[in-house]
Write an enzyme that holds these catalytic residues in place. Structure first.
Site, PDB file in Angstrom:
ATOM      1  CG  HIS A  82      38.818  25.179  35.393  1.00 11.93           C
ATOM      2  ND1 HIS A  82      38.645  25.088  36.754  1.00 11.93           N
ATOM      3  CD2 HIS A  82      38.988  26.496  35.132  1.00 11.93           C
ATOM      4  CE1 HIS A  82      38.720  26.291  37.288  1.00 11.93           C
ATOM      5  NE2 HIS A  82      38.920  27.171  36.322  1.00 11.93           N
ATOM      6  CG  ASP A 161      45.790  29.698  43.226  1.00 13.52           C
ATOM      7  OD1 ASP A 161      46.015  30.782  42.671  1.00 13.52           O
ATOM      8  OD2 ASP A 161      44.651  29.224  43.353  1.00 13.52           O
ATOM      9  NE  ARG A 168      45.716  37.155  41.286  1.00  9.01           N
ATOM     10  CZ  ARG A 168      45.068  36.197  40.616  1.00  9.01           C
ATOM     11  NH1 ARG A 168      45.138  34.943  41.010  1.00  9.01           N
ATOM     12  NH2 ARG A 168      44.365  36.487  39.570  1.00  9.01           N
ATOM     13  CB  SER A 183      45.471  31.606  39.740  1.00 10.12           C
ATOM     14  OG  SER A 183      44.387  31.207  40.513  1.00 10.12           O
ATOM     15  CE  LYS A 187      43.106  27.365  41.292  1.00 14.63           C
ATOM     16  NZ  LYS A 187      42.319  28.501  41.726  1.00 14.63           N
TER      17      LYS A 187
HETATM   18  N1  URA Z   1      39.885  31.454  39.029  1.00  8.48           N
HETATM   19  C1  URA Z   1      41.020  31.093  39.659  1.00  8.48           C
HETATM   20  O1  URA Z   1      41.139  29.985  40.148  1.00  8.48           O
HETATM   21  N2  URA Z   1      42.026  31.999  39.722  1.00  8.48           N
HETATM   22  C2  URA Z   1      41.954  33.234  39.188  1.00  8.48           C
HETATM   23  O2  URA Z   1      42.901  33.990  39.292  1.00  8.48           O
HETATM   24  C3  URA Z   1      40.757  33.602  38.542  1.00  8.48           C
HETATM   25  C4  URA Z   1      39.735  32.680  38.465  1.00  8.48           C
END
Ligand code: URA
Length: 446
Positions: A82, A161, A168, A183, A187
């Site tokens: 990621h 999320d 957010r 967050s 995932k």
């Molecule tokens: N990427 C995400 O998936 N979440 C965040 O809070 C910031 C970057």
């Protein structure tokens, strides 16, 4: 349980219990807590912070708010990767095939572009016919058969999320260590792989501007991943200038393709071999990350990585025609209109503002300004100079591509006009040759 009591507790600096965190996440996801109360709690968390235990619990509550993918029927150690988001970051398109060619199963779910940063799924969709949605059985079968599949993230992964991130984004509560790390990791942990490599960007084109902030985020994400039983390693990398020379969807796919051929830009090649090396090590196919990088280089040089990429494209319904044409002609498909940015003075390129280039690319039509925007797959930017390169007045710094004149003009305006070099333009040129920062700044968790 009363939501107001939870808000007041955090507002006053208290530590939330497991029950309170799970109540908030599940009830907000179910639509039983209004946005104004969720916003108040997010702002309280933003200022009062969460400790490590609260952050782990928040991550787990979001991870289990939707589907948790089970990849156990696929043999081998599945490794995910990621990036926290960058400009010109096409590394997934390279390291996925390299690691798969070295025997590590890659069952990857990727995202779309966000703001000025690009997304792997938008890039793959620039390949005619390429399907980024597969049924779970098809996805598993493809990984079992050819060792790699890359698809878009299903809407059922960590829905908490999705809802909280959107809130957010409009309540000034993005930039908090616990909220960002939970967050991202909710995932990743729900996506089913056994190990995770994180590329945490720092600099002008990243969420985290300083190396220290990026290291803090990386350390927290590694702790969350390891506590959940997944080996997690993070690489801190520089995002002060765009990665490679291509920014835009199809343009980046071709740069990734050339990198797999062994003729990619130096920075992209270096970073890809480093990250693929860690993936190969975590996947149990090398004794160390260094040996992993050697194996990654071998599959790059032998053409096995490129062959794996081509196999994946075909298997996911894409056509290889444009790649075959590129191989024979060295040309790439681009949008109809183009405009060059040139140097307004002699000297050395001392900076290329990654964020500005990301915004320029978005303006050309390569990115979305609102969620509903369509992407122009062949729009974007090719850079002809990188930081540290010498330039002469009038020399070409970049070419911008778009299919609409208005968009092209907007992109050029964002860059500071057709002539660059002065402070405030995308490319700054000075008399002194600059020190180039290290691309790979640190590796955490090995
Ligand atoms: N990427 C995400 O998936 N979440 C965040 O809070 C910031 C970057």
């Amino acid at each position: 349980m009363d939501m107001n009591d939870i808000i007041v507790k955090k507002r006053d600096g208290g530590k939330l219990s497991e029950e309170e965190i799970r109540y908030f996440v599940s009830e907000y996801t179910a639509g039983n807590i209004p946005d104004y109360q969720a916003s108040a709690l997010l702002m309280a968390i933003f200022f009062r912070k969460m400790d490590e235990e609260e952050t782990f619990l928040l991550t787990d509550a979001m991870r289990t708010s939707g589907d948790v993918v089970d990849l156990s029927e696929i043999k081998g150690i599945k490794v995910d990767k990621h990036s926290t988001g960058g400009v010109g970051d096409k590394v997934t398109l390279i390291v996925g095939p390299l690691a798969a060619a070295a025997g590590v199963p890659i069952a990857k779910m990727s995202g779309r572009g966000l703001g000025f940063t690009g997304g792997t799924i938008d890039k793959l969709e620039s390949i005619p016919g390429f399907k980024t949605t597969l049924e779970p059985e098809e996805f598993h079968k493809q990984v079992a058969d050819i060792g790699i599949a890359v698809i878009g993230q299903s809407g059922h992964i960590a829905p908490a999320d999705k809802k909280l991130y959107a809130l957010r984004d409009v309540t000034g509560t993005i930039a908090n260590l616990s909220l960002i790390s939970s967050s991202i990791m909710s995932k990743k942990l729900a996506a089913g792989s056994d190990a995770i490599v994180l590329d945490v960007k720092c600099g002008n084109g990243a969420f985290m501007e300083t190396q220290e902030a990026a290291e803090e985020l990386a350390t927290m994400m590694c702790k969350i991943g390891n506590a959940a039983g997944k080996r997690t390693v993070a690489v801190i990398t520089d995002m002060n200038e765009p990665l490679g020379r291509a920014v835009g969807n199809s343009l980046e796919v071709f740069e990734a393709y050339d990198t797999l051929k062994g003729i990619g830009p130096k920075d992209i090649t270096e970073l890809s071999l480093h990250i693929a090396g860690i993936m190969i090590y975590l996947g149990g196919k090398a004794e160390s990350p260094e040996e992993g990088s050697v194996k990654a280089k071998e599959v790059m040089e032998s053409g096995a990585g490129l062959a794996k990429f081509r196999e994946m494209v075909l298997r996911q319904g894409g056509t290889l025609d444009m790649f075959d044409y590129h191989d024979s002609s060295n040309s790439i498909p681009v949008s109809d209109l183009q405009e060059d940015i040139v140097a307004d003075r002699d000297g050395y390129v001392t900076s290329i503002a990654a964020q500005t280039i990301g915004l320029c690319s978005q303006n050309t039509g390569a990115g979305r300004k609102v969620k509903e925007d369509d992407i122009d797959p062949f729009a974007g930017i090719l850079l002809f100079k990188k930081v540290g390169d010498e330039v002469k007045k009038g020399e070409k710094l970049a070419t911008f591509y778009s299919s609409e004149k208005e968009k092209l003009d907007e992109a050029i305006e964002e860059a500071g006009g057709r002539e660059n070099g002065a402070e405030g333009t995308a490319f700054v040129i000075k008399d002194e040759k600059p020190e180039k920062p290290n691309l790979i700044k640190n590796t955490i968790g090995i």
